[in-house]
Scaffold this active site. Structure first.
Site, PDB file in Angstrom:
ATOM      1  N   PHE A 126      -3.333  -2.383   9.623  1.00  9.34           N
ATOM      2  CA  PHE A 126      -2.624  -2.722   9.425  1.00  9.34           C
ATOM      3  C   PHE A 126      -1.551  -3.286  10.881  1.00  9.34           C
ATOM      4  O   PHE A 126      -1.198  -2.365  10.974  1.00  9.34           O
ATOM      5  CB  PHE A 126      -1.696  -1.304   8.851  1.00  9.34           C
ATOM      6  CG  PHE A 126      -0.209  -1.464   8.108  1.00  9.34           C
ATOM      7  CD1 PHE A 126       0.216  -2.307   6.567  1.00  9.34           C
ATOM      8  CD2 PHE A 126       1.321  -1.746   8.529  1.00  9.34           C
ATOM      9  CE1 PHE A 126       1.584  -2.773   6.310  1.00  9.34           C
ATOM     10  CE2 PHE A 126       2.403  -2.157   8.279  1.00  9.34           C
ATOM     11  CZ  PHE A 126       1.930  -2.497   6.966  1.00  9.34           C
ATOM     12  N   ASP A 196      -4.602   7.060  10.566  1.00  7.51           N
ATOM     13  CA  ASP A 196      -3.322   6.051   9.690  1.00  7.51           C
ATOM     14  C   ASP A 196      -3.922   7.229   8.432  1.00  7.51           C
ATOM     15  O   ASP A 196      -4.899   6.076   8.104  1.00  7.51           O
ATOM     16  CB  ASP A 196      -3.395   5.053   9.432  1.00  7.51           C
ATOM     17  CG  ASP A 196      -2.539   4.568   9.637  1.00  7.51           C
ATOM     18  OD1 ASP A 196      -1.837   5.068   8.811  1.00  7.51           O
ATOM     19  OD2 ASP A 196      -1.669   3.868   9.832  1.00  7.51           O
ATOM     20  N   TYR A 221       5.604   7.582   1.756  1.00  6.24           N
ATOM     21  CA  TYR A 221       7.214   7.124   0.259  1.00  6.24           C
ATOM     22  C   TYR A 221       5.370   6.279  -0.324  1.00  6.24           C
ATOM     23  O   TYR A 221       5.878   5.738  -1.798  1.00  6.24           O
ATOM     24  CB  TYR A 221       7.700   5.849   0.307  1.00  6.24           C
ATOM     25  CG  TYR A 221       7.077   4.849   1.602  1.00  6.24           C
ATOM     26  CD1 TYR A 221       6.501   4.179   1.938  1.00  6.24           C
ATOM     27  CD2 TYR A 221       7.828   4.754   3.193  1.00  6.24           C
ATOM     28  CE1 TYR A 221       6.154   2.787   2.797  1.00  6.24           C
ATOM     29  CE2 TYR A 221       7.408   3.592   4.283  1.00  6.24           C
ATOM     30  CZ  TYR A 221       6.579   2.784   4.030  1.00  6.24           C
ATOM     31  OH  TYR A 221       5.973   2.288   5.478  1.00  6.24           O
ATOM     32  N   LYS A 222       4.351   6.150   0.454  1.00  5.57           N
ATOM     33  CA  LYS A 222       3.213   5.494  -0.834  1.00  5.57           C
ATOM     34  C   LYS A 222       2.753   6.725  -1.985  1.00  5.57           C
ATOM     35  O   LYS A 222       3.450   7.107  -2.469  1.00  5.57           O
ATOM     36  CB  LYS A 222       2.064   5.515  -0.284  1.00  5.57           C
ATOM     37  CG  LYS A 222       2.455   4.427   1.326  1.00  5.57           C
ATOM     38  CD  LYS A 222       1.835   3.750   1.779  1.00  5.57           C
ATOM     39  CE  LYS A 222       1.850   2.606   3.120  1.00  5.57           C
ATOM     40  NZ  LYS A 222       2.000   1.126   2.704  1.00  5.57           N
ATOM     41  N   ARG A 368      -3.916  -6.764  -5.009  1.00  2.00           N
ATOM     42  CA  ARG A 368      -4.197  -5.897  -4.655  1.00  2.00           C
ATOM     43  C   ARG A 368      -3.410  -4.574  -5.862  1.00  2.00           C
ATOM     44  O   ARG A 368      -1.986  -5.001  -6.491  1.00  2.00           O
ATOM     45  CB  ARG A 368      -3.391  -4.853  -3.531  1.00  2.00           C
ATOM     46  CG  ARG A 368      -3.233  -3.895  -2.807  1.00  2.00           C
ATOM     47  CD  ARG A 368      -3.282  -3.610  -1.174  1.00  2.00           C
ATOM     48  NE  ARG A 368      -1.914  -3.915  -1.866  1.00  2.00           N
ATOM     49  CZ  ARG A 368      -1.232  -3.275  -0.286  1.00  2.00           C
ATOM     50  NH1 ARG A 368      -1.607  -2.549   0.736  1.00  2.00           N
ATOM     51  NH2 ARG A 368      -0.055  -2.760  -0.396  1.00  2.00           N
TER      52      ARG A 368
END
Ligand SMILES: Cc1ncc(COP(=O)(O)O)c(C=O)c1O
Length: 409
Positions: A126, A196, A221-222, A368
């Site tokens: 990322f 991560d 928040y995922k 995705r």
């Protein structure tokens, strides 16, 4: 064998986690396959935030820092999160964003390994991870070593490496590292392993203790469903907790914040990783959201993730051969997402949204789809593939208006 819808419904009936779905507010008719980007709203969060705003802030004002225990809320949230990480509560801090936590822990890692200037990260990680590792290398007079694939890691490891920062699950392809074996290889050269876990925690059997990991970060928040911009977390293994030094020594990480001393004395353990005043509304929303996953075994989440993603892969292979599955085919080698490659991936994602199927696009050509095991049903997977097929058949993805990129893809 490709399942019928009735067989998918039967899988839902036999699913031990099926009851969790009722604990989320999910709009009727929406097939939400993007909880790996922004998790769904858990029941009770809106009420909790309203109470905090109207009562704790509106009426009790400054008194709520003590009365409503706002000041110590980050420690409660860390304790609620720890079981999902396979960590002890005293190894987890909840604060800031993942980007800021990466900065803090990468600097801390370099300081823990004096004389070792090298940071290793994946070029395809990322982007924030790469940007921050490069910045830390520059600020510490070190060197950034980029690898292009897991196969390149062994050659990148030597006694000059301080820290290796890897995403357990690749945000783009969903490919997953063998975290335990990789941590052992990193330790074999005396370096620290920083994971991560943004695309792992809340969906997979994360086991930081079992992996013997040193450091970790991840988003709130995922799959943790804390809401947009929810605070992120850091993990520091107990053996390092009193040795880490944050480059952002703010007053909330001080041993005695209200001593108002000009001299910084770090709080014991991971508490020192707090910097400034936390976003209390978001922090308490995350606390409420984590109640949904309290007591849910990590292994059960991962087992369902394997089954959901396997069903999606099987149905896409059977019905949508023009979409290439780029995620690993071995369930344990991927996260709870499946990425499909198509030259019109972006307009396809937008055409699907018009049919109430929400996935997302990652440049240059990836559609995705995420399958949060807490609230995704097997029939959702089945219905989504049927709608993908219908969208392709109707050439809706060829509408040039849908090719115009929006700000957030
Ligand atoms: C793997 C990974 N790391 C870091 C981040 C960035 O997190 P933040 O925006 O909280 O800094 C993301 C965001 O999606 C991510 O997917």
């Amino acid at each position: 064998m490709v399942l019928s819808r009735a067989q998918a419904a039967e899988l839902d009936r036999r699913d031990d986690l099926a009851g969790l779905r009722a604990r989320f507010v999910l709009p009727d008719g929406l097939l939400y396959l993007d909880g790996n980007s922004l998790g769904a709203l858990p029941v009770g969060v809106a009420e909790r935030v309203a109470h905090v705003v109207e009562h704790e802030w509106g009426r009790r004002l400054i008194r709520s820092w003590n009365e409503a225990e706002w000041f110590t809320a980050h420690r409660r949230v860390a304790a609620a999160l720890a079981p999902l990480l396979g960590a002890g509560a005293d190894e987890v801090a909840v604060a800031d964003s993942t980007s800021v936590n990466l900065f803090k822990l990468l600097v801390a890692a370099v300081r823990l390994r004096p004389g070792r200037p090298v940071l290793v990260v994946e070029r395809g990680a990322f982007p924030t991870d790469v940007y921050l590792a490069r910045s830390v290398a520059e600020l510490t007079g070190g060197e950034l070593r980029l690898i292009d694939s897991p196969a390149e890691l062994p050659a990148a490891l030597d006694e000059r490496v301080a820290v290796v920062g890897l995403s357990e699950v690749d945000f783009r392809t969903g490919a997953r590292w063998d975290a335990a074996a990789t941590t052992a290889a990193i330790h074999a050269v005396g370096a620290l392993a920083l994971w991560d876990l943004s695309h792992s925690t809340g969906a997979l059997d994360v086991d930081l203790t079992g992996w013997d990991a040193d450091l970790a970060v991840g988003c709130g928040y995922k799959y943790l469903n804390g809401g947009p911009g929810a605070p992120a977390y850091c993990f520091v293994a107990a053996r390092h907790a009193d040795a880490v030094l944050t480059p952002l020594p703010g007053w909330h990480g001080h041993a005695e914040p209200f001593a108002m001393s000009p001299d910084y004395v770090p709080a014991p353990g991971v508490g020192r990783l707090a910097a400034g005043t936390p976003p209390v509304l978001s922090l308490l929303a995350l606390e409420q959201a984590l109640e949904v996953l309290a007591g849910v075994p990590r292994a059960a989440l991962e087992a369902k993730a394997h089954r959901l993603t396997s069903l999606f892969v099987e149905l896409v292979d059977a019905h949508c051969p023009e979409l290439a599955v780029v995620s690993p085919r071995e369930p344990a080698a991927r996260g709870s997402q499946v990425s499909l490659r198509h030259e019109l991936a972006y307009p396809l994602i937008r055409a699907l949204a018009q049919r109430q199927v929400i996935g997302d696009f990652r440049t240059p050509d990836i559609a995705r789809f995420g399958f949060p095991p807490a609230y995704t049903r097997f029939v959702d997977v089945w219905d989504a593939v049927r709608l993908i097929r219908a969208t392709l058949d109707a050439d809706e993805h060829r509408d040039p208006r849908l090719a115009v990129r929006e700000t957030v893809t």
